[in-house]
Design a protein around this motif. Sequence first.
Motif, short mmCIF file in Angstrom:
data_model
loop_
_atom_site.label_atom_id
_atom_site.label_comp_id
_atom_site.label_asym_id
_atom_site.label_seq_id
_atom_site.Cartn_x
_atom_site.Cartn_y
_atom_site.Cartn_z
N MET A 181 -85.81 -16.24 15.28
CA MET A 181 -85.18 -17.55 15.53
C MET A 181 -86.16 -18.66 15.19
SD MET A 181 -83.09 -18.02 18.97
CE MET A 181 -82.25 -19.55 18.68
N SER A 182 -86.41 -18.82 13.93
CA SER A 182 -87.39 -19.80 13.52
C SER A 182 -86.76 -21.19 13.55
CB SER A 182 -87.89 -19.46 12.12
OG SER A 182 -89.04 -20.19 11.88
N SER A 183 -87.47 -22.13 14.16
CA SER A 183 -86.93 -23.48 14.12
C SER A 183 -87.81 -24.36 13.23
CB SER A 183 -86.78 -24.05 15.53
OG SER A 183 -87.86 -23.69 16.34
N GLY A 184 -88.33 -23.74 12.20
CA GLY A 184 -88.91 -24.51 11.11
C GLY A 184 -90.33 -24.93 11.20
N ILE A 185 -91.10 -25.51 10.68
CA ILE A 185 -91.83 -26.66 10.25
C ILE A 185 -91.77 -26.64 8.72
CG2 ILE A 185 -93.95 -27.87 10.11
CD1 ILE A 185 -94.81 -27.13 12.64
N THR A 186 -92.72 -25.99 8.09
CA THR A 186 -92.62 -25.86 6.65
C THR A 186 -93.00 -24.45 6.30
OG1 THR A 186 -93.62 -26.43 4.55
CG2 THR A 186 -94.93 -26.88 6.50
N GLU A 187 -92.36 -23.92 5.30
CA GLU A 187 -92.68 -22.54 4.92
C GLU A 187 -93.89 -22.50 4.00
OE1 GLU A 187 -90.24 -19.29 5.35
OE2 GLU A 187 -88.63 -20.33 4.28
N PHE A 188 -94.22 -23.61 3.33
CA PHE A 188 -95.33 -23.61 2.39
C PHE A 188 -96.65 -23.40 3.12
CE2 PHE A 188 -91.99 -25.56 0.01
CZ PHE A 188 -92.17 -25.07 -1.27
N ALA A 189 -97.48 -22.53 2.56
CA ALA A 189 -98.73 -22.17 3.23
C ALA A 189 -99.71 -23.34 3.23
CB ALA A 189 -99.35 -20.96 2.53
N LEU A 190 -100.28 -23.63 4.40
CA LEU A 190 -101.27 -24.70 4.51
C LEU A 190 -102.66 -24.11 4.34
CD1 LEU A 190 -99.83 -26.68 7.58
CD2 LEU A 190 -99.49 -27.12 5.14
N GLY A 191 -103.49 -24.80 3.57
CA GLY A 191 -104.81 -24.27 3.28
C GLY A 191 -105.93 -25.21 3.68
N ARG A 205 -95.44 -21.72 18.99
CA ARG A 205 -95.74 -21.75 17.55
C ARG A 205 -96.34 -20.42 17.09
NH1 ARG A 205 -99.16 -26.50 14.87
NH2 ARG A 205 -97.15 -27.58 15.08
N LEU A 206 -95.94 -20.00 15.89
CA LEU A 206 -96.51 -18.81 15.27
C LEU A 206 -97.24 -19.22 14.00
CD1 LEU A 206 -96.62 -15.62 14.88
CD2 LEU A 206 -94.60 -15.92 13.43
N TYR A 207 -98.51 -18.85 13.87
CA TYR A 207 -99.23 -19.00 12.62
C TYR A 207 -99.06 -17.68 11.89
CZ TYR A 207 -101.05 -23.12 14.86
OH TYR A 207 -101.13 -24.34 15.49
N SER A 208 -98.62 -17.77 10.66
CA SER A 208 -98.17 -16.57 9.96
C SER A 208 -98.50 -16.65 8.48
CB SER A 208 -96.65 -16.47 10.17
OG SER A 208 -96.11 -15.29 9.65
N GLU A 221 -91.61 -22.22 16.20
CA GLU A 221 -91.82 -22.88 14.91
C GLU A 221 -92.96 -22.14 14.22
OE1 GLU A 221 -92.78 -27.01 15.66
OE2 GLU A 221 -94.86 -26.45 16.00
N THR A 222 -92.84 -22.03 12.91
CA THR A 222 -93.80 -21.22 12.16
C THR A 222 -94.64 -22.11 11.25
OG1 THR A 222 -92.24 -19.41 12.20
CG2 THR A 222 -94.00 -19.25 10.57
N VAL A 223 -95.93 -21.87 11.27
CA VAL A 223 -96.83 -22.54 10.33
C VAL A 223 -97.45 -21.45 9.48
CG1 VAL A 223 -98.97 -23.87 10.12
CG2 VAL A 223 -97.32 -24.47 11.89
N ASN A 224 -97.15 -21.45 8.19
CA ASN A 224 -97.72 -20.44 7.30
C ASN A 224 -99.08 -20.90 6.78
OD1 ASN A 224 -95.74 -18.37 7.31
ND2 ASN A 224 -94.38 -19.79 6.22
N VAL A 225 -99.97 -19.92 6.65
CA VAL A 225 -101.36 -20.23 6.34
C VAL A 225 -101.77 -19.57 5.02
CG1 VAL A 225 -103.72 -19.97 7.19
CG2 VAL A 225 -101.88 -20.37 8.81
N ASN A 226 -102.54 -20.30 4.22
CA ASN A 226 -103.12 -19.75 2.99
C ASN A 226 -104.38 -18.97 3.40
OD1 ASN A 226 -104.77 -19.41 0.71
ND2 ASN A 226 -103.77 -21.13 -0.33
N LEU A 227 -104.33 -17.66 3.29
CA LEU A 227 -105.42 -16.82 3.81
C LEU A 227 -106.57 -16.67 2.83
CD1 LEU A 227 -103.20 -14.12 5.54
CD2 LEU A 227 -104.54 -15.89 6.67
N LYS A 228 -106.38 -17.21 1.63
CA LYS A 228 -107.48 -17.20 0.66
C LYS A 228 -108.31 -18.47 0.80
CE LYS A 228 -108.62 -15.81 -3.86
NZ LYS A 228 -108.84 -14.53 -4.44
#
Length: 251
Positions: free
Chosen positions: A1-11, A25-28, A50-57
């Motif tokens: 049940m994701s209620s968004g923020i942005t799907e683009f990975a933050l680096g 919040r989930l960091y994913s 809410e999901t925050v995707n992360v650039n793992l590189k």
Amino acid sequence: MSSGITEFALGKGQACPPLKPGVLRLYSMRFCPYAQRTRLVLEHKQIPVETVNVNLKKKPEWLFEMNPTGVVPVLQWGDHVIYESATCNDYLDEVYPQNKLNPTDPYQRARDRQLWESMGKLIGSFYDVGPGIRNNDRTALNRMLRAFTRYEKELVSRGDGPFFGGKKVCMADFMLWPWFERLSVLNALVPETTITDSNFPHLSSWMRHMYELPAVKKTMFDREHHAHFMKTLKIDKNPDYDYGLVKASRL
Ligand SMILES: N[C@@H](CCC(=O)N[C@@H](CS)C(=O)NCC(=O)O)C(=O)O
């Protein structure tokens, strides 16, 4: 049940979006199998997040402030920060008791835990099978087939299936699933890794039933997406974290 923020990975260098009070919040990372374990539990329990995707590189600095090992998944709830997929999932199962996943019996819980805690070898063989076969080394493949045999026997011994939890899905099902979802990528390269009704009938039925679960449907990617991501991760060494996202939808 994701209620968004942005799907683009933050680096690196990008700010962490401000936390909203009272919002979990989930960091994913979209293709991370460990984070998928936690996404499965969140979906299964219908927990708003809410999901925050992360650039793992190119990891943002704030990831290390939350998790000194710099890996995802990480859950954040106010000033509570939880990491490690098993710990995140146990926490969610206690705090959100609906659709309980861990067995209440301590022995059963311990047995279930053994199933996924010893997964390391299977995970390792996942990336070694292809190169191994090309170099005439079947070690990784044999290790993988032994793991399948073990899970097959476990399902047989549990009797009333189709899940490791019996008629209902349990934590072990979700903890194991992400690697089986990715197996189709390997099947295309090494057909011996294919689970069928004739070589592993219970495991094969388990996979069919898992694919029917709403939580799996919501969190899964198809073979083409997994294959692309794995290629960019392992061969190009330039993981395509945002693969499949439409640029115009950037918030
Ligand atoms: N033991 C951890 C493993 C998590 C993990 O390895 N996540 C990967 C992504 S799939 C990661 O964050 N990798 C970044 C790194 O290793 O630097 C868990 O179960 O949560």
